[in-house]
Design a protein around this motif. Structure first.
Motif, PDB file in Angstrom:
ATOM      1  N   ASP A  77       0.583  -0.882   0.236  1.00  0.00           N
ATOM      2  CA  ASP A  77       0.175  -0.292  -0.025  1.00  0.00           C
ATOM      3  C   ASP A  77       0.437   1.507   0.004  1.00  0.00           C
ATOM      4  O   ASP A  77       2.111   1.099   0.198  1.00  0.00           O
ATOM      5  N   ASP A  78       0.325   2.317  -0.126  1.00  0.00           N
ATOM      6  CA  ASP A  78       0.783   3.927   0.109  1.00  0.00           C
ATOM      7  C   ASP A  78      -0.600   4.711   0.590  1.00  0.00           C
ATOM      8  O   ASP A  78      -1.289   4.370   0.633  1.00  0.00           O
ATOM      9  N   ARG A 106      -1.818  -0.320  -3.886  1.00  0.00           N
ATOM     10  CA  ARG A 106      -0.621  -0.426  -4.984  1.00  0.00           C
ATOM     11  C   ARG A 106      -2.084  -1.113  -6.384  1.00  0.00           C
ATOM     12  O   ARG A 106      -1.579  -2.348  -5.708  1.00  0.00           O
ATOM     13  N   ASP A 136       0.055  -1.609  -9.040  1.00  0.00           N
ATOM     14  CA  ASP A 136       1.548  -2.762  -9.005  1.00  0.00           C
ATOM     15  C   ASP A 136       1.222  -3.835  -8.294  1.00  0.00           C
ATOM     16  O   ASP A 136       0.776  -5.342  -9.407  1.00  0.00           O
ATOM     17  N   ASP A 142      -6.600   0.733  -5.489  1.00  0.00           N
ATOM     18  CA  ASP A 142      -6.153   2.049  -6.977  1.00  0.00           C
ATOM     19  C   ASP A 142      -7.407   2.027  -7.588  1.00  0.00           C
ATOM     20  O   ASP A 142      -7.886   0.414  -7.967  1.00  0.00           O
TER      21      ASP A 142
END
Length: 267
Positions: free
Chosen positions: A81-82, A94, A96, A150
Motif C-alpha cells: 500500500d501507499d 497499490r 502494481d 487503486d
C-alpha cells in the motif's frame, strides 16, 4: 518463481500459516472454484471448512484457493500500500501489486473466473446474486484493506463491485466468507435435502415461515395445531400466509417488489 497460494479441496481443508504452491495435481478440474486474493490467507477456509460447506470442500464439490497478496508487495518489506494521491487519511492498495496478484490468480484457472471487489460501493449481494454465481464455474474475490484499492485496477480489469450491506468492515475477508457460504450451499449435492432450498427465505421473494419441532409444548408455548393435523394442503396454505405476513411486516421492500413482479406478469 511462482507466488504462493493456499489450496483447499479434496486433499485437505486445514489452514496453514505457510501457504503452499498450487499444482495441477491438487486442483479439481470440474469443481466449482473460489479464489480469494487476501492479505490474510490463513483466515481461509475458516467457518467454510465446517458443517455442510466443509464436507462439500472435502468431497471436491468445490475448491478454495486463497492467494496471499503480501508476496507480491514491493521492496524489502513487501509493501502493498501507499498514501492516497491528493492526500488524506489511511493507505491505499497499490495498482502494481494488485495487478501482479490478479494476473497470477488468473493463471491458476484454465479460464479466468468472474472477478469481484468486495466494497460498500458495489451492488448489494442477495440470493439472486448467490444463485447466479452458483450457476457459473466459480468466482474470484479481491479483499480490500485500509482505504481501499487503486481505482485504476478496477477500471483496467473491469472488476465488478459487490457489497455485503450498508456498513463498513475492516477488510473483505468476512464478506467473502459470507458470500461464499450463501453461494456454495446452492451447489448441487451440498445440501442433503434439496427441497429445503425452495422453502427458505428469499427463494420465492418471501421471508421464510416460522419453524417448529419437538417438544409439542415448551414453557406454555404450543405448536400451531395445523402443523400437527397431517393435512398437507392446509399446512402449505398456513405456511404461505405466515411467509406473506412476515414479509409485509418486516421487509416491505421485498413485498413491494413481489407485488410489482406480479403486476408485470398480469399485464
Amino acid at each position: 518463481m511462482s507466488k504462493p497460494a493456499k489450496s483447499h479441496g479434496r486433499k485437505s481443508i486445514s489452514a496453514s500459516l505457510k501457504p503452499r504452491d498450487l499444482t495441477e495435481e491438487n486442483r479439481l478440474a470440474r469443481a466449482w472454484t473460489a479464489q480469494v486474493i487476501t492479505l490474510f490467507p490463513q483466515a481461509f477456509p475458516g467457518v467454510l471448512g465446517e458443517s455442510l460447506t466443509g464436507r462439500a470442500l472435502k468431497d471436491g464439490i468445490w475448491q478454495l484457493e486463497a492467494v496471499d497478496l503480501r508476496p507480491f508487495g514491493v521492496g524489502k518489506h513487501h509493501n502493498v500500500d501507499d498514501t492516497p494521491a491528493g492526500g488524506g487519511a489511511g493507505m491505499v492498495l497499490r495498482a502494481d501489486v494488485l495487478g501482479n496478484a490478479i494476473e497470477h490468480t488468473r493463471s491458476l484457472s484454465h479460464n479466468p473466473l468472474p472477478l469481484f471487489y468486495l466494497s460498500p460501493r458495489g451492488r448489494r449481494f442477495d440470493q439472486a446474486v448467490a444463485r447466479q454465481l452458483a450457476q457459473g464455474p466459480g468466482v474470484t474475490f479481491l479483499c480490500g484493506r485500509f482505504e481501499g484499492v487503486d481505482q485504476r485496477v478496477l477500471d483496467h480489469y473491469q472488476i465488478m463491485e459487490l457489497s455485503l450491506g450498508d456498513f463498513v468492515l475492516t477488510g473483505g475477508e468476512i464478506a467473502a466468507q459470507a458470500m461464499l457460504d450463501a453461494t456454495v450451499r446452492l451447489l448441487p449435492g451440498v445440501l442433503g435435502n434439496e427441497t429445503s432450498l425452495e422453502e427458505e427465505s428469499f427463494s420465492n421473494g418471501l421471508l421464510e415461515h416460522p419453524q417448529y419441532t419437538r417438544p409439542a409444548e415448551w414453557k406454555g408455548h404450543t405448536i400451531p395445531d395445523v402443523l400437527l393435523s397431517g393435512n398437507h394442503a392446509e399446512i402449505e396454505k398456513w405456511r404461505r400466509a405466515q411467509a406473506e405476513a412476515l414479509t409485509r411486516a418486516r421487509r416491505p421492500d421485498l413485498w413491494q417488489a413481489r407485488m410489482a413482479r406480479k403486476s408485470d406478469m398480469s399485464e
